[in-house]
Write an enzyme that holds these catalytic residues in place. Structure first.
Site, PDB file in Angstrom:
ATOM      1  N   HIS A   1       0.875  -1.177   0.000  1.00 34.60           N
ATOM      2  CA  HIS A   1       0.000   0.000   0.000  1.00 34.60           C
ATOM      3  C   HIS A   1       0.915   1.230   0.000  1.00 34.60           C
ATOM      4  O   HIS A   1       2.005   1.184   0.583  1.00 34.60           O
ATOM      5  CB  HIS A   1      -0.826  -0.054   1.283  1.00 34.60           C
ATOM      6  CG  HIS A   1      -1.917   0.967   1.395  1.00 34.60           C
ATOM      7  ND1 HIS A   1      -1.681   2.271   1.748  1.00 34.60           N
ATOM      8  CD2 HIS A   1      -3.254   0.867   1.227  1.00 34.60           C
ATOM      9  CE1 HIS A   1      -2.827   2.932   1.790  1.00 34.60           C
ATOM     10  NE2 HIS A   1      -3.801   2.099   1.473  1.00 34.60           N
TER      11      HIS A   1
ATOM     12  N   ASP B   1       3.094  -4.213   8.092  1.00 35.68           N
ATOM     13  CA  ASP B   1       1.837  -3.510   7.883  1.00 35.68           C
ATOM     14  C   ASP B   1       0.720  -4.512   8.177  1.00 35.68           C
ATOM     15  O   ASP B   1       0.469  -5.421   7.379  1.00 35.68           O
ATOM     16  CB  ASP B   1       1.768  -2.996   6.443  1.00 35.68           C
ATOM     17  CG  ASP B   1       0.448  -2.287   6.149  1.00 35.68           C
ATOM     18  OD1 ASP B   1      -0.463  -2.354   6.997  1.00 35.68           O
ATOM     19  OD2 ASP B   1       0.339  -1.683   5.062  1.00 35.68           O
TER      20      ASP B   1
ATOM     21  N   GLN C   1      -4.452  -5.149   7.183  1.00 39.36           N
ATOM     22  CA  GLN C   1      -5.446  -6.102   6.672  1.00 39.36           C
ATOM     23  C   GLN C   1      -5.376  -7.432   7.408  1.00 39.36           C
ATOM     24  O   GLN C   1      -6.072  -8.376   7.035  1.00 39.36           O
ATOM     25  CB  GLN C   1      -5.258  -6.315   5.156  1.00 39.36           C
ATOM     26  CG  GLN C   1      -5.486  -5.073   4.323  1.00 39.36           C
ATOM     27  CD  GLN C   1      -6.934  -4.580   4.335  1.00 39.36           C
ATOM     28  OE1 GLN C   1      -7.854  -5.314   4.685  1.00 39.36           O
ATOM     29  NE2 GLN C   1      -7.130  -3.328   3.959  1.00 39.36           N
TER      30      GLN C   1
ATOM     31  N   LYS D   1     -10.631  -0.002  10.447  1.00 38.65           N
ATOM     32  CA  LYS D   1     -10.830  -1.215   9.642  1.00 38.65           C
ATOM     33  C   LYS D   1     -11.247  -2.402  10.505  1.00 38.65           C
ATOM     34  O   LYS D   1     -11.464  -3.500  10.011  1.00 38.65           O
ATOM     35  CB  LYS D   1      -9.543  -1.576   8.894  1.00 38.65           C
ATOM     36  CG  LYS D   1      -9.166  -0.555   7.822  1.00 38.65           C
ATOM     37  CD  LYS D   1      -7.937  -1.022   7.075  1.00 38.65           C
ATOM     38  CE  LYS D   1      -7.276   0.073   6.289  1.00 38.65           C
ATOM     39  NZ  LYS D   1      -7.933   0.346   5.003  1.00 38.65           N
TER      40      LYS D   1
ATOM     41  N   CYS E   1      -4.760   2.517  -3.638  1.00 37.16           N
ATOM     42  CA  CYS E   1      -3.486   2.987  -3.054  1.00 37.16           C
ATOM     43  C   CYS E   1      -2.344   2.018  -3.302  1.00 37.16           C
ATOM     44  O   CYS E   1      -1.445   1.867  -2.455  1.00 37.16           O
ATOM     45  CB  CYS E   1      -3.611   3.279  -1.563  1.00 37.16           C
ATOM     46  SG  CYS E   1      -4.838   4.518  -1.172  1.00 37.16           S
TER      47      CYS E   1
HETATM   48  C1  LIG Z   1      -2.517  -2.742   3.571  1.00 42.13           C
HETATM   49  C2  LIG Z   1      -2.835  -1.355   4.023  1.00 42.13           C
HETATM   50  N1  LIG Z   1      -1.859  -0.588   4.514  1.00 42.13           N
HETATM   51  C3  LIG Z   1      -2.087   0.662   4.949  1.00 42.13           C
HETATM   52  C4  LIG Z   1      -3.338   1.217   4.886  1.00 42.13           C
HETATM   53  C5  LIG Z   1      -3.514   2.628   5.371  1.00 42.13           C
HETATM   54  O1  LIG Z   1      -4.428   2.713   6.412  1.00 42.13           O
HETATM   55  P1  LIG Z   1      -4.929   4.138   6.890  1.00 42.13           P
HETATM   56  O2  LIG Z   1      -5.399   4.850   5.682  1.00 42.13           O
HETATM   57  O3  LIG Z   1      -6.039   3.827   7.850  1.00 42.13           O
HETATM   58  O4  LIG Z   1      -3.778   4.813   7.548  1.00 42.13           O
HETATM   59  C6  LIG Z   1      -4.391   0.460   4.364  1.00 42.13           C
HETATM   60  C7  LIG Z   1      -5.753   0.998   4.266  1.00 42.13           C
HETATM   61  O5  LIG Z   1      -6.163   1.675   3.371  1.00 42.13           O
HETATM   62  C8  LIG Z   1      -4.135  -0.856   3.916  1.00 42.13           C
HETATM   63  O6  LIG Z   1      -5.099  -1.608   3.401  1.00 42.13           O
END
Ligand SMILES: Cc1ncc(COP(=O)(O)O)c(C=O)c1O
Lengths: 145, 435
Positions: free
Chosen positions: B147, B224, B227, B250, B390
């Site tokens: 991401h 990370d 998910q 989430k 993203c």
């Molecule tokens: C794998 C992953 N990493 C990072 C993020 C970033 O999360 P947030 O936008 O809540 O900071 C997300 C969510 O969009 C994600 O799915």
């Protein structure tokens, strides 16, 4: 659904008009819609020795709305002066941003009125505007050249 | 090959249990475009149970005060609730309380680590921070499936320090090329940052193998867990990662709260990222000394209601059972891939039928843009995610500019997946997919 994706829009998204870049453009603009990654490169071609637009040519990828919109824009432009086209781009923008309250003017925007339904879908207005914004920038660049 | 989860597994959530728990989620009972909402965008953000919503409201009605400041009754009460919330979340992910730092979201948590390492590299943190200092030619390894939140902060850190970014590639089925990982992770590697579960492919990465590779060369690991924390049993101590990040929104919690996990020995050696009130011991006109972790990383007035509400969300997940939720989602994931494979013109990104995946699937429809698919589905009140989610580099690697993603959660029913698959089949006809 059908008001958004009128038959002409679906047809144009499969059989676009004005697609393919050419040499000797008066100006060229590249635009990106960062939310979906849609892209367009759009050229303004003038009729030699006049201040009339000969053609709008473009290349890019995107959703049915953005692709059809680029086709409709390139259908509208030939024969107009850049200033006249810029005024129509502004009219189109006003209709698109109206949240369904302003119907686009068929006399000035031609078949692009088929995109009128988009204005009720706030998230899709950018898709419809992409080619027109590129056209607007190309007009400015051509005037500055 | 990972086994196909048995549909009759006694551990999975039964349809009557799902029907009962759905009653706890007010938003699932509203209509969109004249039909009941089918929410298949939990990968972007989950819906919230009434208990979580109420906890936040009750806090403002009865206990609201600034935490770790002031001596009045409410301040003490709020501080207690805030720290209890930390303990609850710590327990849920197999961590200790002092290893849990509150942030706004996972993005901020990942930036915290990257910026703190940058600060160490700039000389902050004294001798203790020596282990974090990067030099030109050091390498930061990430994967092709990250991401942007776990990619761009490392790009920035590399640009600031002269470190070089390297990428572990993926194979055609979306799994990581572990042979390449073993080749890329060398004595030059200082940081290995990777996602536990891909938000696009749905694959579950082999954390232990990757951590072992990093350990063997002395590199820091950053997971990370955005998910995974909401969807899988997570034991960060057992996974032995150095840092991990996830977002409350989430996992049934509110927006505005995220978590950075760090091994306490590392957090206490890392210089701060944001500085100011609440994170110091002594301040003079010229300099300041910092509290130990986690408070060293919690500058300014904290997100109290959000932390308490996230703890309530974790209680809810605990009550249902995260292992049972994971089982249910594995079933949803297989249902999705099997169904998607039957629709002409549709290509699933990532693991195929029978391969392990969480309860989401992203796909490409030949000749039709994801926005058009999403619009058609929305007209049937089905909410999915469209675009690049993203992950532009991953989409480029897969040769598509965008995709559509359906992602479920504990409240997602098999009927909803069928509704989605039927609507998608109609969408391909509407847009004239000729496959
Ligand atoms: C794998 C992953 N990493 C990072 C993020 C970033 O999360 P947030 O936008 O809540 O900071 C997300 C969510 O969009 C994600 O799915």
């Amino acid at each position: 659904m059908e008001s958004l994706y009128q038959e002409v829009i679906l047809d144009l998204s499969r059989r676009p008009h004005g697609r393919g870049l050419e040499d000797h453009a008066a100006a060229e603009s590249h635009q990106i819609n960062p939310t979906c990654g849609d892209e367009i490169t759009l050229q303004l071609h003038l009729e030699p020795g006049t201040d009339r637009i000969r053609a709008i040519r473009w290349e890019g990828h995107g959703c049915a709305i953005s692709q059809a919109s680029a086709s409709l824009f390139s259908d509208l432009a030939p024969g107009l002066t850049p200033a006249d086209l810029a005024a129509r781009i502004e009219l189109f923008r006003v209709a698109m941003r109206s949240r369904g309250t302003i119907e686009p003017d068929e006399e000035l925007l031609g078949d692009a009125v088929a995109l009128g339904g988009v204005s009720r879908y706030a998230a899709r207005v950018k898709c419809a505007m992409l080619a027109w914004v590129a056209g607007e920038q190309a007009i400015i660049l051509a005037a500055a050249a | 090959m990972p086994t196909f989860p048995a549909l009759t597994s006694p551990r999975t959530l039964t349809s009557s249990e799902i029907a009962a728990l759905r009653a706890d989620f007010p938003i699932l009972h509203r209509e969109v475009n004249g039909r009941p909402l089918v929410y298949l965008d939990s990968g972007a953000t989950s819906q919230k149970p009434r208990s979580v919503i109420e906890v936040e409201r009750e806090y403002y009605e009865r206990e609201n005060a600034a935490v770790h400041r002031g001596a009045h009754t409410l301040a003490a009460l709020a501080t207690e609730r805030f720290e209890d919330a930390r303990a609850t979340v710590a327990r849920f992910v197999g961590a200790r309380e002092d290893e849990i730092v509150w942030t706004s979201n996972a993005t901020e948590a990942l930036n915290l680590v990257a910026y703190a390492i940058g600060n160490a590299t700039a000389g902050r943190g004294g001798p203790a921070a020596e282990r974090f200092r990067l030099a030109s030619g050091d390498e930061i390894v990430v994967t092709e499936m990250e991401h942007h939140a776990n990619l761009v902060p490392w790009q920035e850190l590399a640009a600031r320090t002269g470190a070089v970014l390297r990428f572990i590639p993926i194979s055609a089925d979306g799994t990581l090329r572990m042979d390449e990982a073993a080749r890329l992770i060398t004595s030059r590697t200082r940081i290995l940052a990777f996602t536990h579960v891909s938000n696009v492919l749905g694959v579950i990465n082999p954390v232990q193998e990757l951590v072992a590779l990093a350990r063997s060369v002395g590199a820091l690991t950053v997971l990370d867990a955005c998910q995974s924390a909401p969807h899988l049993p997570l034991d960060l101590a057992a996974l032995d990662v150095d840092f991990a990040a996830f977002s409350g929104h989430k996992m049934l919690g509110p927006t505005g709260i995220g978590v950075l996990f760090g091994r306490s020995e590392l957090l206490n050696a890392l210089p701060p990222f944001l500085t100011g009130g609440s994170m110091i011991t002594t301040v003079t006109m010229d300099s300041a000394e910092y509290l130990p972790s986690p408070h060293r990383f919690e500058a300014g007035t904290q997100r109290v209601s959000q932390a308490i509400a996230l703890a309530s969300a974790v209680d809810y997940l605990d009550h249902i059972g995260i292992d049972r939720i994971a089982q249910h989602e594995a079933t949803l994931g297989q249902h999705l891939v099997v169904g998607l494979n039957e629709i002409p013109g549709v290509t699933v990104l990532g693991p195929g039928i029978g391969q392990a995946r969480v309860g989401l699937a992203s796909f490409d429809v030949e000749g039709v843009h994801s926005h058009d698919i999403g619009q058609f589905l929305d007209d049937r009140s089905i909410a999915v995610r469209v675009g690049h989610h993203c992950t532009q580099p991953l989409h480029r690697r897969l040769g598509v500019t965008s995709s559509t993603r359906a992602s479920g959660y504990l409240y997602t029913t098999e009927n909803e997946i069928d509704d989605f698959l039927n609507a998608l089949a109609d969408a391909t006809k509407f847009f004239g997919v000729n496959a």
